[in-house]
Design a protein around this motif. Structure first.
Motif, PDB file in Angstrom:
ATOM      1  N   UNK A  26       0.974  -1.236  -0.079  1.00 48.09           N
ATOM      2  CA  UNK A  26       0.039   0.097   0.052  1.00 48.09           C
ATOM      3  C   UNK A  26       0.884   1.504   0.132  1.00 48.09           C
ATOM      4  N   UNK A  27       2.049   1.079   0.965  1.00 53.62           N
ATOM      5  CA  UNK A  27       2.958   2.327   0.855  1.00 53.62           C
ATOM      6  C   UNK A  27       3.410   2.728  -0.659  1.00 53.62           C
ATOM      7  N   UNK A  28       3.589   1.823  -1.281  1.00 54.62           N
ATOM      8  CA  UNK A  28       4.241   1.868  -2.895  1.00 54.62           C
ATOM      9  C   UNK A  28       3.412   2.495  -3.784  1.00 54.62           C
ATOM     10  N   UNK A  29       2.269   1.872  -3.446  1.00 56.59           N
ATOM     11  CA  UNK A  29       0.859   2.427  -4.245  1.00 56.59           C
ATOM     12  C   UNK A  29       0.608   3.896  -3.959  1.00 56.59           C
ATOM     13  N   UNK A  30       0.689   4.254  -2.920  1.00 63.24           N
ATOM     14  CA  UNK A  30       0.072   5.519  -2.555  1.00 63.24           C
ATOM     15  C   UNK A  30       1.501   6.571  -2.683  1.00 63.24           C
ATOM     16  N   UNK A  31       2.559   6.307  -2.480  1.00 64.85           N
ATOM     17  CA  UNK A  31       3.658   6.923  -2.899  1.00 64.85           C
ATOM     18  C   UNK A  31       3.796   7.242  -4.360  1.00 64.85           C
ATOM     19  N   UNK A  32       3.543   6.259  -5.197  1.00 64.37           N
ATOM     20  CA  UNK A  32       3.529   6.436  -6.635  1.00 64.37           C
ATOM     21  C   UNK A  32       2.470   7.314  -7.191  1.00 64.37           C
ATOM     22  N   UNK A  33       1.223   6.943  -6.453  1.00 60.47           N
ATOM     23  CA  UNK A  33       0.110   7.762  -7.255  1.00 60.47           C
ATOM     24  C   UNK A  33      -0.190   9.353  -6.360  1.00 60.47           C
ATOM     25  N   UNK A  43       4.386   4.753   9.182  1.00 59.19           N
ATOM     26  CA  UNK A  43       3.808   5.002  10.487  1.00 59.19           C
ATOM     27  C   UNK A  43       2.219   5.338  10.504  1.00 59.19           C
ATOM     28  N   UNK A  44       1.708   5.126   9.361  1.00 59.38           N
ATOM     29  CA  UNK A  44       0.251   5.476   9.425  1.00 59.38           C
ATOM     30  C   UNK A  44      -0.349   4.136   9.748  1.00 59.38           C
ATOM     31  N   UNK A  45      -1.831   4.442  10.135  1.00 60.05           N
ATOM     32  CA  UNK A  45      -2.591   3.258  10.524  1.00 60.05           C
ATOM     33  C   UNK A  45      -3.084   2.639   9.428  1.00 60.05           C
ATOM     34  N   UNK A  46      -3.837   1.578   9.499  1.00 59.27           N
ATOM     35  CA  UNK A  46      -4.410   1.085   8.305  1.00 59.27           C
ATOM     36  C   UNK A  46      -5.689   1.875   8.009  1.00 59.27           C
ATOM     37  N   UNK A  47      -6.483   2.442   9.043  1.00 56.94           N
ATOM     38  CA  UNK A  47      -7.709   3.338   8.651  1.00 56.94           C
ATOM     39  C   UNK A  47      -7.036   4.628   8.001  1.00 56.94           C
ATOM     40  N   UNK A  48      -5.835   5.082   8.156  1.00 54.18           N
ATOM     41  CA  UNK A  48      -5.319   6.214   7.755  1.00 54.18           C
ATOM     42  C   UNK A  48      -5.177   5.976   6.113  1.00 54.18           C
ATOM     43  N   UNK A  49      -4.640   4.668   5.902  1.00 53.84           N
ATOM     44  CA  UNK A  49      -4.030   4.207   4.658  1.00 53.84           C
ATOM     45  C   UNK A  49      -5.543   3.895   3.716  1.00 53.84           C
ATOM     46  N   UNK A  50      -6.261   3.474   4.152  1.00 52.30           N
ATOM     47  CA  UNK A  50      -7.664   2.975   3.743  1.00 52.30           C
ATOM     48  C   UNK A  50      -8.204   4.407   3.332  1.00 52.30           C
ATOM     49  N   UNK A  72      -6.156   0.354  -9.670  1.00 51.26           N
ATOM     50  CA  UNK A  72      -4.963  -0.631  -9.901  1.00 51.26           C
ATOM     51  C   UNK A  72      -4.055  -0.438 -11.052  1.00 51.26           C
ATOM     52  N   UNK A  73      -2.728  -0.504 -10.747  1.00 51.19           N
ATOM     53  CA  UNK A  73      -1.794   0.007 -11.748  1.00 51.19           C
ATOM     54  C   UNK A  73      -1.876  -1.352 -13.000  1.00 51.19           C
ATOM     55  N   UNK A  74      -2.261  -2.427 -12.494  1.00 49.41           N
ATOM     56  CA  UNK A  74      -2.568  -3.751 -13.593  1.00 49.41           C
ATOM     57  C   UNK A  74      -3.686  -3.431 -14.182  1.00 49.41           C
ATOM     58  N   UNK A  75      -4.967  -3.275 -13.867  1.00 50.01           N
ATOM     59  CA  UNK A  75      -6.344  -3.535 -14.479  1.00 50.01           C
ATOM     60  C   UNK A  75      -7.114  -2.147 -14.526  1.00 50.01           C
ATOM     61  N   UNK A  76      -6.735  -1.039 -13.780  1.00 53.06           N
ATOM     62  CA  UNK A  76      -7.361   0.071 -13.661  1.00 53.06           C
ATOM     63  C   UNK A  76      -8.700   0.112 -12.825  1.00 53.06           C
ATOM     64  N   UNK A  77      -8.816  -1.154 -12.057  1.00 54.03           N
ATOM     65  CA  UNK A  77     -10.099  -1.430 -11.121  1.00 54.03           C
ATOM     66  C   UNK A  77      -9.897  -0.267 -10.000  1.00 54.03           C
ATOM     67  N   UNK A  78     -11.116  -0.092  -9.510  1.00 49.93           N
ATOM     68  CA  UNK A  78     -10.857   0.898  -7.990  1.00 49.93           C
ATOM     69  C   UNK A  78     -11.326  -0.179  -6.738  1.00 49.93           C
ATOM     70  N   UNK A  79     -11.565  -1.323  -7.179  1.00 52.06           N
ATOM     71  CA  UNK A  79     -12.375  -2.360  -6.334  1.00 52.06           C
ATOM     72  C   UNK A  79     -11.149  -2.878  -5.423  1.00 52.06           C
ATOM     73  N   UNK A  80     -10.949  -2.315  -4.199  1.00 51.54           N
ATOM     74  CA  UNK A  80      -9.819  -2.629  -3.376  1.00 51.54           C
ATOM     75  C   UNK A  80     -10.266  -3.605  -2.338  1.00 51.54           C
ATOM     76  N   UNK A  81      -9.293  -4.637  -1.761  1.00 51.72           N
ATOM     77  CA  UNK A  81      -9.725  -4.849  -0.457  1.00 51.72           C
ATOM     78  C   UNK A  81      -9.419  -3.929   0.591  1.00 51.72           C
ATOM     79  N   UNK A  82      -9.719  -3.985   1.926  1.00 51.95           N
ATOM     80  CA  UNK A  82      -9.022  -3.102   2.908  1.00 51.95           C
ATOM     81  C   UNK A  82      -7.488  -3.217   3.165  1.00 51.95           C
ATOM     82  N   UNK A  83      -6.768  -2.328   3.380  1.00 48.94           N
ATOM     83  CA  UNK A  83      -5.301  -2.459   3.531  1.00 48.94           C
ATOM     84  C   UNK A  83      -5.148  -3.184   4.802  1.00 48.94           C
TER      85      UNK A  83
END
Ligand code: GAP
Length: 462
Positions: free
Chosen positions: A101-108, A115-122, A132-143
């Motif tokens: 999740x950190x790589x995804x958020x950093x890149x986008x 140090x962020x909590x899971x709730x903050x990341x979500x 999603x960089x692979x298929x373009x979907x926005x349908x994510x599981x919770x981090x």
């Protein structure tokens, strides 16, 4: 050569020529595991032995250790790994790809989420509508946070104690656990270091890039125990030693750089970390690390184990907990960097193409190849004793199959710096042809002088 092609070519050569094979291949493979084949094993052995000679044998302030892979589970609580050795992962529900999740958020979003909590990341993922960089979907599981340590189960003890054990994610901790044993038995005086080479295991979320990020790898680590007030000087000295090592093994200066970790991104144990970076074909990435770990580890193990992990100054009798500077080297990444650096494809004047590994001669898995010009007596009878004599010194191969040109190409591909050919002139005057891998030049050398001429080429000039 185009960098993206380079990795593919290196991977193909490793498989084709017995350096590195995909793990469990006959079962369809087991992702991110590899076997080192005969030349890979030799290359690793050369690196390990050179590292040990450089950092242990040639120094008076270093000793070695070979600690266990399984440490007491409390050790990993003390070290902070049970609580803090986590990455946040997230899955795309559509294409089932997994990301850090950190790589995804950093890149986008360009935001650091250490140090962020899971709730903050979500929340960030929703707020910025990450795709999603692979298929373009926005349908994510919770981090969710995922601990990178592999755990295993021991058979229950008679006392019914906790039966979980972890495969070590770094070799370093075993050194801290044996600090007292080393001080009590070895008459070492601060500053001194303890070196260890061995396997480490990490359940990486995003392994890949061949052997760059794998789940089972080998580290060569040093814990260097010091007085706290000397750390800055010691840190600089180790950084210089690590750079010198990189160039001695043959990595190109222009592919190496240093990266200082920003203060707010340091690991829980570190006050300063510098990574030695290498320009791999997939981009600039960490090769080695150097960290000032303060007295964090010894103090934590003293607290959790209730043992005194102190050092007594032999002159002043002052007791204190030493601080630590830690140079750490990944063996598999060293192999990969050496292969990428050495790999070349060349067009020869006769229009032929050759693939060559331009290892520094002292790092080459096979140092010399011996060929009888033809697979015939009396050439064989003359060549075998030369082979037997040379292999008393180095890894040498005897090769009598196919045309000489083909044999040269075979040895260029695995990086053999010298090829010796026994021909009809040898039968008359006891001289052989010595052919050099890089220049492809040939010289005539007497059999008597052959070993010392080879030594001249192979011995390292540091
Ligand atoms: N004791 C400190 C420590 O383990 P690290 O930066 O996490 O620090 C040290 O790891 C070195 O181990 C890295 O610089 C790298 O060379 C190697 N390494 C780490 N994770 C790896 C992996 N998954 N696959 C291959 N090598 C790895």
């Amino acid at each position: 050569m185009i960098e993206t092609e380079l990795l593919k070519s290196v991977v193909a050569l490793c498989k084709r020529r017995g350096f590195i094979f995909p793990g469990s291949e006959i079962y369809g493979g087991f992702a991110n595991t590899y076997s080192y084949g005969p030349y890979g094993v030799e290359l690793k052995r050369i690196i390990r032995e050179a590292w040990w000679r450089t950092f242990v044998q040639n120094r008076e302030d270093m000793v070695g250790l070979d600690g266990p892979i399984l440490l007491h589970p409390r050790a990993w609580e003390a070290s902070g790994h049970v609580e803090g050795f986590n990455d946040a992962l997230i899955d795309c529900k559509n294409c089932k790809s997994r990301f850090r999740a950190d790589h995804l958020i950093e890149a986008s979003v360009g935001l650091e989420v250490e140090g962020f909590t899971v709730a903050q990341i979500n929340q960030l993922i929703v707020d910025h509508a990450l795709v999603c960089p692979k298929c373009g979907s926005k349908d994510w599981t919770d981090a969710r946070y995922f601990n990178l340590m592999f755990s295993t189960r021991l058979s229950k003890t008679a006392q019914g104690e906790n039966d979980v054990a972890y495969l070590r994610p770094e070799t370093a901790q075993a050194i801290f656990l044996d600090f007292k044993n080393i001080v009590d038995t070895m008459r070492v005086t601060v500053p001194f270091g303890v070196a260890q080479i061995g396997k480490a295991f990490r359940n990486e979320i995003t392994p890949g890039n061949f052997i760059f990020r794998v789940i089972e790898f080998e580290q060569m680590e040093i814990e260097y125990f010091i007085r706290s007030e000397t750390w800055e000087t010691v840190f600089e000295e180790w950084l210089a030693s690590m750079k010198k090592w990189c160039s001695w093994i043959g990595l190109s200066e222009n592919r190496l750089s240093c990266s200082e970790h920003p203060k707010d991104k340091l690991s829980h144990y570190s006050k300063r970390t510098v990574d030695i970076m290498y320009d791999f074909p997939f981009g600039r990435s960490e090769l080695y690390g150097l960290a000032y770990r303060t007295d964090y580890d010894l103090s934590r193990h003293a607290e959790y184990s209730k043992s005194k992990l102190e050092y007594t100054d032999p002159q002043t009798r002052e007791k204190y907990v030493p601080h630590v500077v830690e140079p750490t080297f990944g063996l598999d990444r060293t192999v990969l960097a050496l292969l990428c650096d050495a790999y070349a494809e060349e067009l020869l004047p006769n229009g032929e193409q050759r693939t060559v590994l331009r290892f520094k001669p002292h790092m080459a898995p096979v140092k010399v190849a011996v060929f009888p010009l033809m697979k015939k007596e009396p050439l064989i009878e003359k060549a075998r004793p030369i082979f037997d004599a040379l292999r008393q010194h180095w890894a040498v191969q005897y090769d009598d199959s196919g045309a000489i040109g083909k044999r040269y190409r075979r040895h260029d591909e695995i990086g053999t710096p010298l090829c010796v050919t026994v021909d009809f002139q040898t039968l008359e005057d006891d001289t052989v042809t010595l052919r050099h891998r890089d220049s492809m030049e040939q010289e005539r050398v007497s059999i008597k002088a052959l070993a010392s001429r080879c030594l001249e080429v192979i011995s390292a000039r540091s």
